[in-house]
Every structure is written in C-alpha cells, then in structure tokens.
Design an enzyme around this catalytic site. Structure first.
Site, PDB file in Angstrom:
ATOM      1  N   SER A 113       0.831  -1.205   0.000  1.00  0.00           N
ATOM      2  CA  SER A 113       0.000   0.000   0.000  1.00  0.00           C
ATOM      3  C   SER A 113       0.866   1.255   0.000  1.00  0.00           C
ATOM      4  O   SER A 113       0.658   2.178  -0.796  1.00  0.00           O
ATOM      5  CB  SER A 113      -0.924  -0.014   1.218  1.00  0.00           C
ATOM      6  OG  SER A 113      -1.662   1.177   1.294  1.00  0.00           O
TER       7      SER A 113
ATOM      8  N   HIS B  91      -2.759   7.455   2.677  1.00  0.00           N
ATOM      9  CA  HIS B  91      -3.113   6.091   3.073  1.00  0.00           C
ATOM     10  C   HIS B  91      -4.430   6.080   3.844  1.00  0.00           C
ATOM     11  O   HIS B  91      -5.308   5.253   3.578  1.00  0.00           O
ATOM     12  CB  HIS B  91      -1.985   5.490   3.923  1.00  0.00           C
ATOM     13  CG  HIS B  91      -2.189   4.067   4.278  1.00  0.00           C
ATOM     14  ND1 HIS B  91      -2.694   3.684   5.497  1.00  0.00           N
ATOM     15  CD2 HIS B  91      -1.977   2.924   3.588  1.00  0.00           C
ATOM     16  CE1 HIS B  91      -2.771   2.369   5.544  1.00  0.00           C
ATOM     17  NE2 HIS B  91      -2.335   1.890   4.394  1.00  0.00           N
TER      18      HIS B  91
ATOM     19  N   ARG C 183       1.024   9.182   4.929  1.00  0.00           N
ATOM     20  CA  ARG C 183       0.054   8.669   5.911  1.00  0.00           C
ATOM     21  C   ARG C 183      -1.349   9.222   5.657  1.00  0.00           C
ATOM     22  O   ARG C 183      -2.337   8.515   5.787  1.00  0.00           O
ATOM     23  CB  ARG C 183       0.494   9.024   7.330  1.00  0.00           C
ATOM     24  CG  ARG C 183       1.672   8.249   7.790  1.00  0.00           C
ATOM     25  CD  ARG C 183       1.213   7.019   8.472  1.00  0.00           C
ATOM     26  NE  ARG C 183       2.342   6.149   8.703  1.00  0.00           N
ATOM     27  CZ  ARG C 183       2.233   4.886   9.007  1.00  0.00           C
ATOM     28  NH1 ARG C 183       1.059   4.326   9.127  1.00  0.00           N
ATOM     29  NH2 ARG C 183       3.284   4.145   9.212  1.00  0.00           N
TER      30      ARG C 183
END
Length: 104
Positions: A16, A42, A39
């Site tokens: 990912s 994500h 982050r």
C-alpha cells in the site's frame, strides 16, 4: 477462474505504501512532510490528495520533535484518536480526546 489474494497483513501494508510512493507526486515535500502526506493519503485512500496539502514552514519537523519529547496528541474526534497506532508513538505520548468529557 480462481483469484489469488494477498493475506499477509504486513505485505499488504508495505505494498500500500509502495503504491502511494510510486503514484503520488511527493517531490515538493521535505522528508518529514512526505511521511505525513503519505500517511494522510493512506488514511484517505486517495492519491491526488497531495496536491491539496500545504505545510507551514518547519511544521512537520517541529511536530516530530515535540512528539519525541513526549508531547500529547490532542484530537477533536474520537475516530481520529482511536485511529492512532500507539505503538508507533516515539515517547508513549498521551492521546487525548475530550469529546465525551462532561466538563468540556
């Protein structure tokens, strides 16, 4: 036709982040900012988000230093506070969400 699915959580996690780094335009971010942006992408599941992110100069560096010194993390939403992986915090930082506190 049978499908093969990755079932190793750690491998899924690595892939990912590798996909985000390969697809997102991260060139304008400092190394500390880049980690935050990756982050955020994500969490949102949205490559392209990076085009809308701006940082105050040195914000990511100063925030990282504060966390390393044990600063608490203040959240205004329970979902955010629950989504923080405590094991990744550098100084066992407190995560505080006063949303359900009657005094607030």
């Amino acid at each position: 036709m049978p499908h093969t699915y990755e079932t190793d959580g750690a491998a899924i996690y690595r892939q990912s982040f590798a996909t985000i780094r390969a697809e997102a335009d991260l060139a304008r971010f400092s190394p500390d900012e880049e980690q935050v942006v990756v982050r955020m992408i994500h969490a949102a599941g949205m490559v392209g988000l990076e085009a809308h992110i701006r940082f105050t100069p040195d914000m990511a560096t100063v925030a990282r230093a504060a966390l390393q010194k044990g600063a608490p993390i203040l959240c205004d939403a329970r979902m955010v506070s629950e989504g923080i992986t405590r094991a990744r915090l550098p100084a066992a930082n407190a995560v505080i969400c006063t949303l359900g506190d009657a005094a607030v």
